[in-house]
Design a protein around this motif. Structure first.
Motif, mmCIF file in Angstrom:
data_model
loop_
_atom_site.group_PDB
_atom_site.id
_atom_site.type_symbol
_atom_site.label_atom_id
_atom_site.label_comp_id
_atom_site.label_asym_id
_atom_site.label_seq_id
_atom_site.Cartn_x
_atom_site.Cartn_y
_atom_site.Cartn_z
ATOM 1 N N HIS A 287 0.840 -1.133 0.152
ATOM 2 C CA HIS A 287 -0.004 0.258 0.027
ATOM 3 C C HIS A 287 0.891 1.104 0.007
ATOM 4 N N THR A 288 0.493 2.439 -0.701
ATOM 5 C CA THR A 288 1.089 3.465 -0.523
ATOM 6 C C THR A 288 0.228 4.566 0.393
ATOM 7 N N PHE A 289 1.053 4.879 1.393
ATOM 8 C CA PHE A 289 0.357 5.779 2.267
ATOM 9 C C PHE A 289 0.998 7.137 2.418
ATOM 10 N N GLY A 290 0.375 7.730 3.187
ATOM 11 C CA GLY A 290 0.686 9.457 3.827
ATOM 12 C C GLY A 290 1.003 10.268 2.663
ATOM 13 N N PRO A 291 1.170 11.442 3.323
ATOM 14 C CA PRO A 291 1.783 12.373 2.581
ATOM 15 C C PRO A 291 3.046 12.463 1.673
ATOM 16 N N MET B 104 1.228 4.631 7.577
ATOM 17 C CA MET B 104 -0.252 5.299 7.639
ATOM 18 C C MET B 104 -0.153 6.527 8.499
ATOM 19 N N TYR B 105 -0.793 7.513 7.852
ATOM 20 C CA TYR B 105 -0.964 8.849 8.630
ATOM 21 C C TYR B 105 -2.407 9.084 8.776
ATOM 22 N N VAL C 15 7.263 5.299 9.761
ATOM 23 C CA VAL C 15 7.149 5.010 11.058
ATOM 24 C C VAL C 15 5.863 5.644 11.641
ATOM 25 N N MET C 16 5.071 6.370 10.779
ATOM 26 C CA MET C 16 3.892 7.093 11.085
ATOM 27 C C MET C 16 2.865 6.183 11.760
ATOM 28 N N GLY C 17 2.885 4.998 11.335
ATOM 29 C CA GLY C 17 1.714 4.157 11.595
ATOM 30 C C GLY C 17 2.148 3.078 12.818
ATOM 31 N N MET C 18 3.448 3.140 13.227
ATOM 32 C CA MET C 18 3.955 2.344 14.240
ATOM 33 C C MET C 18 3.146 2.175 15.470
ATOM 34 N N TYR D 278 5.663 6.074 18.456
ATOM 35 C CA TYR D 278 5.677 4.869 19.162
ATOM 36 C C TYR D 278 6.805 5.175 20.202
ATOM 37 N N ASP D 279 6.647 4.687 21.538
ATOM 38 C CA ASP D 279 7.735 4.888 22.396
ATOM 39 C C ASP D 279 7.896 3.608 23.243
ATOM 40 N N GLY D 280 7.612 2.579 22.762
ATOM 41 C CA GLY D 280 7.748 1.172 23.533
ATOM 42 C C GLY D 280 9.226 0.465 23.101
#
Length: 212
Positions: A7-11, A33-34, A66-69, A107-109
Motif C-alpha cells: 500500500h502507498t500511504f501518507g503525504p 499510515m498517517y 514509522v507514522m503508523g507504528m 511509538y515509544d515502546g
C-alpha cells in the motif's frame, strides 16, 4: 510461497508492505499510515485475506516509514525490529514531522535491534539482513533468497537512489552500499522500494544513471 501486499500511504507516498506466508502469518514492514482512513485500508487488507500480523520490521526510521507504528502496536501488540544505528532517527521522527506540519503520536515502546549477522524468520521462510547505510545511518534491507526479492527501503529506486541530504545521510556511503551489497545479488532479484514501483538488480546495474 510468500504473498506480498503493498500500500502507498501518507503525504510522502511511502510504500508499506505486508508479507504473508502460507499459514497467513504476516510481517508488516514500514507502516506509513498517517490518515485515519489509511488504518482502515490496512485493516481491510488484513481481514479480507485473513492475515495474522506477527512481526513488525523497519528498513529505517524516517518519519514517513514509522507514522503508523503506534497504531500497529496498539492493534497487534507488535514491537519493531530495526538497526540500532537508526535509533537517533527514530527518536527525532516526531520533531521531523513537526517541521512538515505533521502531527502524530510516536511509538515509544520496546525496540529490538538487529544486524546483518542476524536472520529473520517468517514461519519457515528465512530473510537475510543487508546493512545498507547512506540514506540513513541504519538502513537495512530484508532479502528472501528463495523467492529472489528484497524489501529495500529508500536505498535503491528504479532509475534513482535514496536522498542523502537528511541528517545521517551520505552520498558516497549510499553508493558504496548499493555497489558492494545490493549489486552482489543476482540480476533477477526484485527490489521492492520504499517509494515508487519495483525494479530489479539487473535493470539498475544497466540503467541507473547514478550508478554508471
Amino acid at each position: 510461497m510468500i504473498q506480498i501486499f503493498q500500500h502507498t500511504f501518507g503525504p510522502f507516498q511511502e510504500n508499506t508492505y505486508l508479507l504473508a506466508n502460507e499459514n497467513k502469518q504476516t510481517v508488516i514492514i514500514d507502516p506509513g499510515m498517517y490518515f485515519p482512513e489509511e488504518n482502515i485500508v490496512l485493516q481491510e487488507t488484513l481481514e479480507k485475506n485473513q492475515l495474522q500480523p506477527t512481526q513488525l520490521w523497519l528498513t529505517h526510521a524516517h518519519i514517513d516509514h514509522v507514522m503508523g507504528m503506534k497504531y500497529i502496536h496498539d492493534q497487534f501488540q507488535l514491537e519493531p525490529k530495526l538497526h540500532k544505528e537508526d535509533l537517533v532517527v527514530l527518536e527525532n521522527a516526531a520533531a521531523s514531522g513537526a517541521r512538515f506540519g505533521l502531527k502524530f503520536n510516536p511509538y515509544d515502546g520496546e525496540l529490538h535491534f538487529v544486524t546483518d549477522q542476524d536472520k529473520l524468520q517468517l514461519g519457515e521462510d528465512e530473510f537475510s539482513i543487508f546493512f545498507v547505510p547512506g540514506h540513513s545511518p541504519g538502513s537495512i534491507g530484508f532479502y528472501n533468497e528463495k523467492q529472489k526479492f528484497i524489501i529495500g527501503g529508500d536505498v535503491l529506486f528504479k532509475n534513482s537512489i535514496g536522498r542523502t541530504d537528511l541528517p545521517g545521510g551520505d552520498t558516497q556511503t549510499l553508493l558504496n552500499s548499493i555497489r558492494t551489497k545490493l549489486f552482489t545479488l543476482p540480476d533477477d532479484v526484485v527490489v521492492y522500494p520504499g517509494h515508487g514501483e519495483p525494479t530489479t538488480i539487473g535493470y539498475e546495474k544497466t540503467n541507473n544513471p547514478f550508478l554508471k
